[in-house]
Design an enzyme around this catalytic site. Sequence first.
Site, PDB file in Angstrom:
ATOM      1  N   ALA A  14       0.757  -1.297  -0.044  1.00 15.19           N
ATOM      2  CA  ALA A  14      -0.045  -0.103   0.139  1.00 15.19           C
ATOM      3  C   ALA A  14       0.882   1.203   0.054  1.00 15.19           C
ATOM      4  O   ALA A  14       1.018   2.159   0.751  1.00 15.19           O
ATOM      5  CB  ALA A  14      -1.023   0.051   1.086  1.00 15.19           C
ATOM      6  N   HIS A  68       7.301   5.531   1.601  1.00 14.04           N
ATOM      7  CA  HIS A  68       8.068   4.435   1.197  1.00 14.04           C
ATOM      8  C   HIS A  68       8.987   4.919  -0.139  1.00 14.04           C
ATOM      9  O   HIS A  68      10.107   4.408  -0.028  1.00 14.04           O
ATOM     10  CB  HIS A  68       6.976   3.538   0.864  1.00 14.04           C
TER      11      HIS A  68
HETATM   12  P1  AMP Z   1       4.921  -0.158   6.441  1.00 12.70           P
HETATM   13  O1  AMP Z   1       4.816  -0.542   5.113  1.00 12.70           O
HETATM   14  O2  AMP Z   1       4.052   0.735   7.066  1.00 12.70           O
HETATM   15  O3  AMP Z   1       5.368  -1.343   7.376  1.00 12.70           O
HETATM   16  O4  AMP Z   1       6.279   0.616   6.287  1.00 12.70           O
HETATM   17  C1  AMP Z   1       7.494   0.388   5.707  1.00 12.70           C
HETATM   18  C2  AMP Z   1       8.581   1.352   5.905  1.00 12.70           C
HETATM   19  O5  AMP Z   1       8.263   2.613   5.539  1.00 12.70           O
HETATM   20  C3  AMP Z   1       8.929   1.477   7.414  1.00 12.70           C
HETATM   21  O6  AMP Z   1      10.185   1.518   7.656  1.00 12.70           O
HETATM   22  C4  AMP Z   1       8.327   2.819   7.789  1.00 12.70           C
HETATM   23  O7  AMP Z   1       8.946   3.501   9.012  1.00 12.70           O
HETATM   24  C5  AMP Z   1       8.373   3.482   6.379  1.00 12.70           C
HETATM   25  N1  AMP Z   1       7.258   4.616   6.444  1.00 12.70           N
HETATM   26  C6  AMP Z   1       6.054   4.425   6.801  1.00 12.70           C
HETATM   27  N2  AMP Z   1       5.562   5.742   6.538  1.00 12.70           N
HETATM   28  C7  AMP Z   1       6.250   6.661   6.221  1.00 12.70           C
HETATM   29  C8  AMP Z   1       6.448   8.028   6.196  1.00 12.70           C
HETATM   30  N3  AMP Z   1       5.388   8.872   6.342  1.00 12.70           N
HETATM   31  N4  AMP Z   1       7.582   8.722   5.909  1.00 12.70           N
HETATM   32  C9  AMP Z   1       8.912   7.902   5.843  1.00 12.70           C
HETATM   33  N5  AMP Z   1       8.818   6.557   6.258  1.00 12.70           N
HETATM   34  C10 AMP Z   1       7.592   5.889   6.278  1.00 12.70           C
END
Ligand code: AMP
Length: 287
Positions: free
Chosen positions: A32, A37
């Site tokens: 998503a 990301h």
């Molecule tokens: P997730 O798919 O939510 O597990 O996130 C994957 C990676 O993207 C993790 O390292 C999160 O901390 C990073 N991430 C999610 N949202 C953000 C954001 N708004 N800014 C920077 N990195 C993000």
Amino acid sequence: MIIFKSQKELKAHLENKKSEGLSIGFVPTMGALHAGHLYLVQSAKKAQQYCVCSIFVNPAQFNDPKDFEKYPQTTSADINLLESASCDVLYLPSVNDIYPEGAQNAKTYTFGYLETVFEGAKRPGHFEGVGKVMAILLNIVMPNTLFMGSKDFQQCLVVKQLIQQMQLADQIEFIACPTQREADGLALSSRNKRLNESQRVKAGLLYQCLISIQSKFLCASSFKIVQKECEELLRAKGIEPEYISIAHADSLEPLDEYDKQVEMVALIAAWVGEVRLIDNLIINPKA
Ligand code: AMP
């Protein structure tokens, strides 16, 4: 971009790339995808790395099965976004490819105190699940650099500790990238897609609370008073705070009051309708 569904094939491909002298940058995600990301992917590319992104919705880290079921899956849009960011490899495994013996039998790591506060306290078993999947992914990819987002501040501390426990600290550099935000400050999150229009407008208040905690430190207010004001503000708008706290940025040891001697982080978790959002902000960044 090359897509791998099997860890065996991915490993063989990366062995080749490493023997060609390429440095591997790894961006683990649950899909998503959004600009937050992609910022991690762009950071890897900027550092001249061969970028491997993974998309795996890890069942082991959801303490609430409903949250797992509702987790958005947008694989074909994700693939397009990764292509547009010049990502080199996408690893898109099945649950069986990650946990061939079942998640419950995967190696467990413990993170002591970090598992008992904030997200650890509110989501029992969450960091154990994060530890399991990250250990498996790191063993597969063996990156030179791991790019993760400060948006998940506690997760960054947990994964840094995991790298130490796996004795990989001299092989893997950990980079915590800054949180990417919407114009009103709302941290980009896959969960934002579940907010309706009016919830989306109100969700910007979480960042306003963090900014208020930061600015009132500068004018020497009491944190307890700011905390109460933030709770009241959110409740008045129908948002239910779970925690609004400050803590030592390096250990997450909670603080009752501002302490300018230490680097502090403000942390917030709140329910906007049925969507649980988290965010954080360093109050007094070290120079
Ligand atoms: P997730 O798919 O939510 O597990 O996130 C994957 C990676 O993207 C993790 O390292 C999160 O901390 C990073 N991430 C999610 N949202 C953000 C954001 N708004 N800014 C920077 N990195 C993000």
